[in-house]
Scaffold this motif. Structure first.
Motif, PDB file in Angstrom:
ATOM      1  N   UNK A 199      -9.921   9.551   6.416  1.00 55.68           N
ATOM      2  CA  UNK A 199      -8.590   9.136   5.987  1.00 55.68           C
ATOM      3  C   UNK A 199      -8.651   7.925   5.072  1.00 55.68           C
ATOM      4  N   UNK A 200      -7.979   8.019   3.929  1.00 51.80           N
ATOM      5  CA  UNK A 200      -7.905   6.878   3.011  1.00 51.80           C
ATOM      6  C   UNK A 200      -7.314   5.694   3.760  1.00 51.80           C
ATOM      7  N   UNK A 201      -7.957   4.545   3.655  1.00 52.65           N
ATOM      8  CA  UNK A 201      -7.495   3.349   4.363  1.00 52.65           C
ATOM      9  C   UNK A 201      -6.095   2.956   3.908  1.00 52.65           C
ATOM     10  N   UNK A 202      -5.354   2.393   4.835  1.00 50.90           N
ATOM     11  CA  UNK A 202      -4.009   1.901   4.543  1.00 50.90           C
ATOM     12  C   UNK A 202      -4.130   0.606   3.753  1.00 50.90           C
ATOM     13  N   UNK A 203      -3.660   0.575   2.497  1.00 48.86           N
ATOM     14  CA  UNK A 203      -3.793  -0.649   1.700  1.00 48.86           C
ATOM     15  C   UNK A 203      -3.054  -1.831   2.320  1.00 48.86           C
ATOM     16  N   UNK A 204      -2.026  -1.568   3.099  1.00 50.90           N
ATOM     17  CA  UNK A 204      -1.284  -2.656   3.740  1.00 50.90           C
ATOM     18  C   UNK A 204      -2.112  -3.340   4.831  1.00 50.90           C
ATOM     19  N   UNK A 205      -3.198  -2.703   5.278  1.00 49.17           N
ATOM     20  CA  UNK A 205      -4.047  -3.292   6.315  1.00 49.17           C
ATOM     21  C   UNK A 205      -4.833  -4.487   5.795  1.00 49.17           C
ATOM     22  N   UNK A 206      -4.961  -4.602   4.468  1.00 45.83           N
ATOM     23  CA  UNK A 206      -5.729  -5.711   3.887  1.00 45.83           C
ATOM     24  C   UNK A 206      -4.905  -6.556   2.917  1.00 45.83           C
ATOM     25  N   UNK A 207      -3.629  -6.262   2.789  1.00 43.49           N
ATOM     26  CA  UNK A 207      -2.790  -7.013   1.868  1.00 43.49           C
ATOM     27  C   UNK A 207      -1.448  -6.346   1.716  1.00 43.49           C
ATOM     28  N   UNK A 208      -0.684  -6.764   0.730  1.00 43.52           N
ATOM     29  CA  UNK A 208       0.633  -6.142   0.550  1.00 43.52           C
ATOM     30  C   UNK A 208       0.519  -4.674   0.146  1.00 43.52           C
ATOM     31  N   UNK A 209       1.437  -3.878   0.649  1.00 47.50           N
ATOM     32  CA  UNK A 209       1.463  -2.454   0.316  1.00 47.50           C
ATOM     33  C   UNK A 209       1.798  -2.280  -1.160  1.00 47.50           C
ATOM     34  N   UNK A 210       1.142  -1.348  -1.845  1.00 50.33           N
ATOM     35  CA  UNK A 210       1.443  -1.118  -3.253  1.00 50.33           C
ATOM     36  C   UNK A 210       2.841  -0.518  -3.422  1.00 50.33           C
ATOM     37  N   UNK A 211       3.435  -0.793  -4.551  1.00 52.22           N
ATOM     38  CA  UNK A 211       4.764  -0.257  -4.852  1.00 52.22           C
ATOM     39  C   UNK A 211       4.604   1.128  -5.476  1.00 52.22           C
ATOM     40  N   UNK A 212       4.572   2.147  -4.624  1.00 49.53           N
ATOM     41  CA  UNK A 212       4.423   3.516  -5.086  1.00 49.53           C
ATOM     42  C   UNK A 212       5.049   4.447  -4.064  1.00 49.53           C
ATOM     43  N   UNK A 213       5.513   5.591  -4.529  1.00 46.55           N
ATOM     44  CA  UNK A 213       6.043   6.579  -3.597  1.00 46.55           C
ATOM     45  C   UNK A 213       4.981   7.609  -3.220  1.00 46.55           C
ATOM     46  N   UNK A 214       3.802   7.531  -3.839  1.00 43.96           N
ATOM     47  CA  UNK A 214       2.705   8.453  -3.525  1.00 43.96           C
ATOM     48  C   UNK A 214       2.063   8.071  -2.196  1.00 43.96           C
ATOM     49  N   UNK A 215       1.551   9.041  -1.469  1.00 45.11           N
ATOM     50  CA  UNK A 215       0.842   8.706  -0.227  1.00 45.11           C
ATOM     51  C   UNK A 215      -0.329   7.776  -0.524  1.00 45.11           C
ATOM     52  N   UNK A 216      -0.454   6.723   0.244  1.00 48.66           N
ATOM     53  CA  UNK A 216      -1.544   5.768   0.036  1.00 48.66           C
ATOM     54  C   UNK A 216      -2.513   5.760   1.198  1.00 48.66           C
ATOM     55  N   UNK A 217      -2.301   6.592   2.187  1.00 49.87           N
ATOM     56  CA  UNK A 217      -3.224   6.675   3.306  1.00 49.87           C
ATOM     57  C   UNK A 217      -2.816   5.799   4.470  1.00 49.87           C
ATOM     58  N   UNK A 218      -3.260   6.207   5.652  1.00 48.62           N
ATOM     59  CA  UNK A 218      -2.995   5.433   6.868  1.00 48.62           C
ATOM     60  C   UNK A 218      -4.295   5.041   7.561  1.00 48.62           C
ATOM     61  N   UNK A 219      -5.435   5.448   6.997  1.00 47.48           N
ATOM     62  CA  UNK A 219      -6.712   5.155   7.637  1.00 47.48           C
ATOM     63  C   UNK A 219      -6.954   6.077   8.816  1.00 47.48           C
ATOM     64  N   UNK A 220      -7.549   5.526   9.864  1.00 48.13           N
ATOM     65  CA  UNK A 220      -7.821   6.251  11.113  1.00 48.13           C
ATOM     66  C   UNK A 220      -8.753   7.443  10.909  1.00 48.13           C
ATOM     67  N   UNK A 221      -9.806   7.207  10.120  1.00 45.08           N
ATOM     68  CA  UNK A 221     -10.863   8.207   9.996  1.00 45.08           C
ATOM     69  C   UNK A 221     -11.470   8.434  11.373  1.00 45.08           C
TER      70      UNK A 221
END
Length: 147
Positions: free
Chosen positions: A72-94
């Motif tokens: 699973x693509x890591x959640x970008x919010x886990x290391x900083x501010x979430x990107x401003x996009x409506x595309x899925x950015x991942x939740x992590x939990x590989x």
């Protein structure tokens, strides 16, 4: 089409994100001789989405009695501010899920490296105990009857 390849004598099936909702593909991997399915994903965030991800990856491993490497693509919010996009950015939990549906290794939401041992022979042992593939009513050799 069903895509598999061999690596060091182990057949691996390929899937992508949305495919995890369809057990037929993972069973087709097993039918093609796969011992492991590899599932890279950018799973969308939202209410209940992590629970869906965890349930589906465990179910697909058990449905097909294969190892499942769910990346699973890591959640970008886990290391900083979430990107401003409506595309899925991942939740992590590989996770690395065994052919019996148990999670053997896992990561949290943030970036990381997951290393785990995969025993291809465990697939054979699980298939002896849990013969879901052999006992299918509908499958590659069965025909549906319509009325």
């Amino acid at each position: 089409r069903v895509v598999t390849f061999d690596l060091d004598g182990v057949r691996i099936g390929l899937a992508t994100c949305y495919d995890v909702r369809f057990p037929e593909l993972f069973r087709a991997h097993a039918d093609a001789g796969a011992r492991l399915s590899l599932l890279p994903a950018s799973w969308g965030a939202g209410p209940g989405k992590r629970e869906q991800w965890e349930l589906l990856i465990r179910a697909r491993a058990l449905d097909a009695t294969v190892w499942l490497a769910a990346v699973g693509q890591a959640d970008p919010a886990a290391t900083g501010p979430a990107p401003a996009t409506s595309a899925p950015t991942g939740i992590g939990h590989s996770a690395l899920v065994g052919p019996d549906g148990t999670v053997r290794e896992r990561l949290e939401a943030g970036p990381g490296l997951l290393v785990g041992d995969v025993d291809p022979e465990e697939v054979t042992a699980v298939r002896r105990r849990v013969s879901v593939l052999a006992n299918r009513r509908l499958g590659r050799s069965s025909q549906a009857v319509s009325s």
